[in-house]
Design a protein around this motif. Structure first.
Motif, PDB file in Angstrom:
ATOM      1  N   ALA A 128       0.871  -1.178   0.000  1.00 34.92           N
ATOM      2  CA  ALA A 128       0.000   0.000   0.000  1.00 34.92           C
ATOM      3  C   ALA A 128       0.910   1.230   0.000  1.00 34.92           C
ATOM      4  O   ALA A 128       2.134   1.096  -0.133  1.00 34.92           O
ATOM      5  CB  ALA A 128      -0.903  -0.030   1.225  1.00 34.92           C
ATOM      6  N   ALA A 132      -2.171   6.244   2.683  1.00 34.90           N
ATOM      7  CA  ALA A 132      -3.318   5.483   2.173  1.00 34.90           C
ATOM      8  C   ALA A 132      -4.366   5.317   3.269  1.00 34.90           C
ATOM      9  O   ALA A 132      -4.038   5.193   4.450  1.00 34.90           O
ATOM     10  CB  ALA A 132      -2.862   4.106   1.704  1.00 34.90           C
ATOM     11  N   HIS A 134      -7.684   2.778   3.827  1.00 35.58           N
ATOM     12  CA  HIS A 134      -8.494   1.687   3.295  1.00 35.58           C
ATOM     13  C   HIS A 134      -9.487   1.147   4.315  1.00 35.58           C
ATOM     14  O   HIS A 134     -10.121   0.124   4.066  1.00 35.58           O
ATOM     15  CB  HIS A 134      -7.581   0.566   2.783  1.00 35.58           C
ATOM     16  CG  HIS A 134      -6.661   1.008   1.677  1.00 35.58           C
ATOM     17  ND1 HIS A 134      -7.124   1.365   0.424  1.00 35.58           N
ATOM     18  CD2 HIS A 134      -5.316   1.214   1.646  1.00 35.58           C
ATOM     19  CE1 HIS A 134      -6.101   1.736  -0.337  1.00 35.58           C
ATOM     20  NE2 HIS A 134      -4.997   1.666   0.382  1.00 35.58           N
ATOM     21  N   ALA A 143      -3.453  -2.116   5.615  1.00 36.33           N
ATOM     22  CA  ALA A 143      -3.142  -1.378   4.388  1.00 36.33           C
ATOM     23  C   ALA A 143      -3.248   0.130   4.598  1.00 36.33           C
ATOM     24  O   ALA A 143      -2.651   0.909   3.859  1.00 36.33           O
ATOM     25  CB  ALA A 143      -4.087  -1.819   3.264  1.00 36.33           C
ATOM     26  N   HIS A 162       4.294  -0.327   3.189  1.00 35.45           N
ATOM     27  CA  HIS A 162       3.909   0.954   2.588  1.00 35.45           C
ATOM     28  C   HIS A 162       5.080   1.628   1.900  1.00 35.45           C
ATOM     29  O   HIS A 162       6.183   1.635   2.429  1.00 35.45           O
ATOM     30  CB  HIS A 162       3.334   1.884   3.659  1.00 35.45           C
ATOM     31  CG  HIS A 162       2.040   1.402   4.230  1.00 35.45           C
ATOM     32  ND1 HIS A 162       1.991   0.441   5.221  1.00 35.45           N
ATOM     33  CD2 HIS A 162       0.756   1.706   3.915  1.00 35.45           C
ATOM     34  CE1 HIS A 162       0.722   0.184   5.491  1.00 35.45           C
ATOM     35  NE2 HIS A 162      -0.047   0.934   4.721  1.00 35.45           N
ATOM     36  N   ILE A 183      -2.498  -2.298  -3.431  1.00 33.05           N
ATOM     37  CA  ILE A 183      -3.792  -1.640  -3.234  1.00 33.05           C
ATOM     38  C   ILE A 183      -3.593  -0.138  -3.313  1.00 33.05           C
ATOM     39  O   ILE A 183      -2.687   0.414  -2.691  1.00 33.05           O
ATOM     40  CB  ILE A 183      -4.477  -2.083  -1.910  1.00 33.05           C
ATOM     41  CG1 ILE A 183      -5.831  -1.383  -1.764  1.00 33.05           C
ATOM     42  CG2 ILE A 183      -3.608  -1.838  -0.674  1.00 33.05           C
ATOM     43  CD1 ILE A 183      -6.744  -2.020  -0.729  1.00 33.05           C
TER      44      ILE A 183
END
Ligand SMILES: *Cc1c(COP(=O)(O)O)cnc(C)c1O
Length: 392
Positions: A128, A132, A134, A143, A162, A183
């Motif tokens: 990720a 981010a 999620h 994530a 990450h 993602i």
């Protein structure tokens, strides 16, 4: 905020959320009313949920109709409402995204996506990006990047890492054949409305394909808001997994995870699901919402309105504004000072907006917003900035 006297009930919420200080009683179109009858222009739409505004007549009628017919049915049964939802949603999807599972929230939709990548690839690595967002169930949280959400609940799911957003070399450096999936939010939402450079999504797609990893597009916030129904289409790519949630039923709780046939084939029967997922009430609201959003003019309208907003904020010429950015009606004004006091002043002046990190004010208006309403938002922003303490 406000001087409301809170009703003293014995049962109080765990203090998880900053208190906005008003009790919302009613919504209609682009406006909300509190329990004392004060009206607010809603430029946050419940974090992007009420894309068609509040109490949209078509959605309300669909909910009313369905509520009187059937509100819940386990997914082992078909329902006409779910069928109608699937039919209209399919119209927005590329042909390869042909299998769906239902959830009740964004985090749950991401949770399912992450589980499916394991069975589809036999791998566990997830990449990720910094900033981010999620969701906050354990898988989705792994994530999500912000330490504020993660640190109290360590350890996270193994295998998630990450890298900087909008940085293909950083992604390439950690990509290898143990990675199940990348993602990505096509535009980061909670992280501050970060729009990546053109070519970023395409680069991610190529990198994933080269290493047999899956690409998950989390369009939970970008969906139907950026001037096109789906933000990934702008770069002509197709993800392996698509997550949608916030706006797709205009206020009722729903999340969906849409995958390719190849992924679906690897998901064992009975391995995932939820009691309320895909119930006819949310599906009826979803079908009505998506039917409205199928009008392409709404998306070009969103693009125009977003442009107008950016221009008008730019013309304010206020030194406290660092940048105005976003696409369509996913917009942010980054300040050179903390956003919260400005957001508070805007609320006192009758306009509801959101933060997205310490110095960013986020605007997620309804796709049916009028120019005059958007301009009012800009005027109130300007007034709040001029009223507050200015940085040296
Ligand atoms: C809001 C959001 C989520 C989580 O959705 P919830 O319904 O709050 O669990 C996940 N991803 C993105 C991009 C979001 O904006």
């Amino acid at each position: 905020m406000g001087d409301r006297v809170k009703l003293e009930t014995r049962l109080q919420s765990i203090p998880l959320h900053a208190d906005r200080g008003i009790s919302l009683a009613r919504g209609e179109g682009r406006y909300l009313w509190d329990d004392r009858g004060r009206r607010y222009l809603d430029l946050m739409t419940n974090y992007g949920v009420n894309l068609l505004g509040h109490a949209h007549p078509q959605v309300t009628a669909a909910i009313d109709r369905q509520a009187a017919l059937l509100t819940n049915a386990h997914q082992s049964f078909d329902t006409p409402a779910r069928q109608a939802f699937l039919e209209v949603l399919a119209g927005f999807l590329p042909p390869s995204l042909s299998r769906i599972s239902f959830a009740n929230s964004g985090a749950e939709a991401v949770e399912a996506a992450m589980k499916y990548t394991r069975v589809a690839t036999g791998r566990t690595g997830i990449i990720a990006t910094h900033r981010a967002y999620h969701g906050r169930t354990f898988g989705a949280l792994s994530a999500t990047s912000d330490a504020k959400y993660r640190d109290p609940f360590m350890p996270m799911l193994g295998g998630a890492q990450h890298v900087p957003f909008d940085n293909l070399p950083a992604m390439a450096e950690v990509m290898n054949d143990s990675i199940a999936a990348v993602i990505i939010e096509p535009i980061q939402g909670e992280g501050g409305i970060r729009v990546p450079a053109d070519g970023y999504l395409k680069g991610l797609r190529e990198l994933c394909t080269a290493h047999g990893a899956l690409l998950i597009c989390d369009e939970i916030q970008t969906g139907f808001r950026t001037g096109a129904p789906l933000a990934f289409t702008r770069e002509g790519i197709v993800p392996d997994i698509l997550c949608l949630s916030k706006s797709i039923a205009n206020g009722l709780p729903i999340g969906v995870t849409i995958v390719t046939e190849a992924i679906s084939e690897r998901v064992p029967k009975g391995s995932h699901g939820g009691t309320f997922s895909g119930n006819p009430l949310v599906c009826a609201a979803g079908a009505a919402t998506l039917e409205v959003l199928a009008d392409e003019r709404l998306h070009s309208r969103a693009a125009e309105k977003g442009q107008r907003f950016k221009e008008r904020v730019g013309k304010l010429g206020l030194s406290q504004i660092r940048e105005v950015r976003g696409r369509g009606l996913l917009l942010a004004v980054e300040l050179k000072k903390p956003a919260t006091p400005v957001i508070k002043t805007m609320q006192e002046r009758g306009v509801l907006v959101l933060p997205a990190g310490g110095t960013v004010i986020r605007f997620l208006p309804s796709i049916l917003i009028e120019d005059a309403q958007l301009d009012e938002g800009v005027d109130v922003l300007a007034a709040a900035l001029r009223q507050g303490p200015n940085p040296p």
